[in-house]
Design an enzyme around this catalytic site. Structure first.
Site, PDB file in Angstrom:
ATOM      1  N   GLU A  38       4.982   1.975   7.688  1.00  0.00           N
ATOM      2  CA  GLU A  38       4.850   3.436   7.684  1.00  0.00           C
ATOM      3  C   GLU A  38       6.067   4.065   7.021  1.00  0.00           C
ATOM      4  OE1 GLU A  38       5.078   7.198  10.756  1.00  0.00           O
ATOM      5  OE2 GLU A  38       4.340   5.298  11.547  1.00  0.00           O
ATOM      6  N   LYS A  51      -1.351   7.423  18.352  1.00  0.00           N
ATOM      7  CA  LYS A  51       0.095   7.247  18.395  1.00  0.00           C
ATOM      8  C   LYS A  51       0.612   7.982  19.636  1.00  0.00           C
ATOM      9  CE  LYS A  51       4.172   8.771  15.752  1.00  0.00           C
ATOM     10  NZ  LYS A  51       4.616   9.328  14.459  1.00  0.00           N
ATOM     11  N   ARG A  62       9.460  12.402   5.041  1.00  0.00           N
ATOM     12  CA  ARG A  62      10.608  13.202   5.453  1.00  0.00           C
ATOM     13  C   ARG A  62      11.646  13.324   4.347  1.00  0.00           C
ATOM     14  NH1 ARG A  62      11.735  10.543  11.459  1.00  0.00           N
ATOM     15  NH2 ARG A  62       9.576  10.596  12.181  1.00  0.00           N
TER      16      ARG A  62
END
Length: 212
Positions: free
Chosen positions: A45, A133, A49
């Site tokens: 993943e 998640k 950001r």
């Protein structure tokens, strides 16, 4: 359509840990991903950001055999579509909104949405999302809290992420409602900047050896 459980479960069960990565320099993405795959962690993943995160995803998707690249911190339609175009095979979000779920249900690339409370989990189950998640895991109550959801919300299976470490991972992985954990300790920003591919591979091997 609701969540493609088979596709997202393939990502979640490829290894007990999904590395969660923040990449500043895309040039480091390929050797980093190669180290993770060699160490036994194919699901990767890369969070959106940083300004060049999408470039990093594309490089991994195009160049690293055996990698299952995904995009994290996806918040809206533009990011979802850009991540898919870059080659993401899965999408991860910190939470879930109606708009984001609408977008996901129009895509062949599955979404792993975040949830932190029983109400959020129930709402996602109603919508057809059974693979979630748990975020932010440690701050939201940790393994003991997640265990308490396993009986009343048995259909939901989780990837706890947020404050999870090598030491804390086994406590999560022992739970009946956990398929994997997400963690940044395997390839943190310092290790990536230092190009510590050997250390990343060693930490990946240790993580891959954990029992899910």
């Amino acid at each position: 359509m609701p969540q493609n459980i088979a596709l997202i479960e393939r990502v979640m069960t490829a290894a007990p840990v999904v590395p969660v990565l923040v990449i500043e320099d895309p040039a480091k993405a390929v050797p980093m991903a190669e180290a993770l795959v060699r160490g036994g962690l194919p699901s990767i993943e890369i969070t959106l950001r940083t300004p060049r995160a999408l470039e990093a995803i594309k490089l991994v998707a195009d160049n690293v055999e055996g990698a299952i690249p995904g995009a994290g911190t996806v918040l809206d339609q533009a990011q979802y579509e850009a991540a898919v175009a870059a080659g993401s095979q899965f999408i991860v979000s910190p939470g879930a909104t109606t708009k984001l779920l609408d977008i996901a249900e129009q895509s062949d690339v599955p979404l792993l949405p975040g949830a932190a409370t029983s109400s959020e989990v129930m709402a996602l189950l109603e919508r057809g999302y059974e693979r979630l998640k748990f975020f932010p895991a440690e701050q939201a109550g940790g393994a003991s809290y997640l265990k308490s959801l396993s009986s009343p919300l048995a259909a939901a299976k989780f990837c706890p992420t947020g404050g999870v470490s090598l030491e804390k991972a086994p406590g999560y992985l022992s739970l009946p409602n956990v398929l994997c954990v997400g963690g940044s300790w395997i390839a943190d920003a310092k290790a990536i900047a230092a190009e510590d591919w050997t250390g990343i591979e060693e930490r990946a091997r240790a993580a891959a050896a954990l029992s899910a």
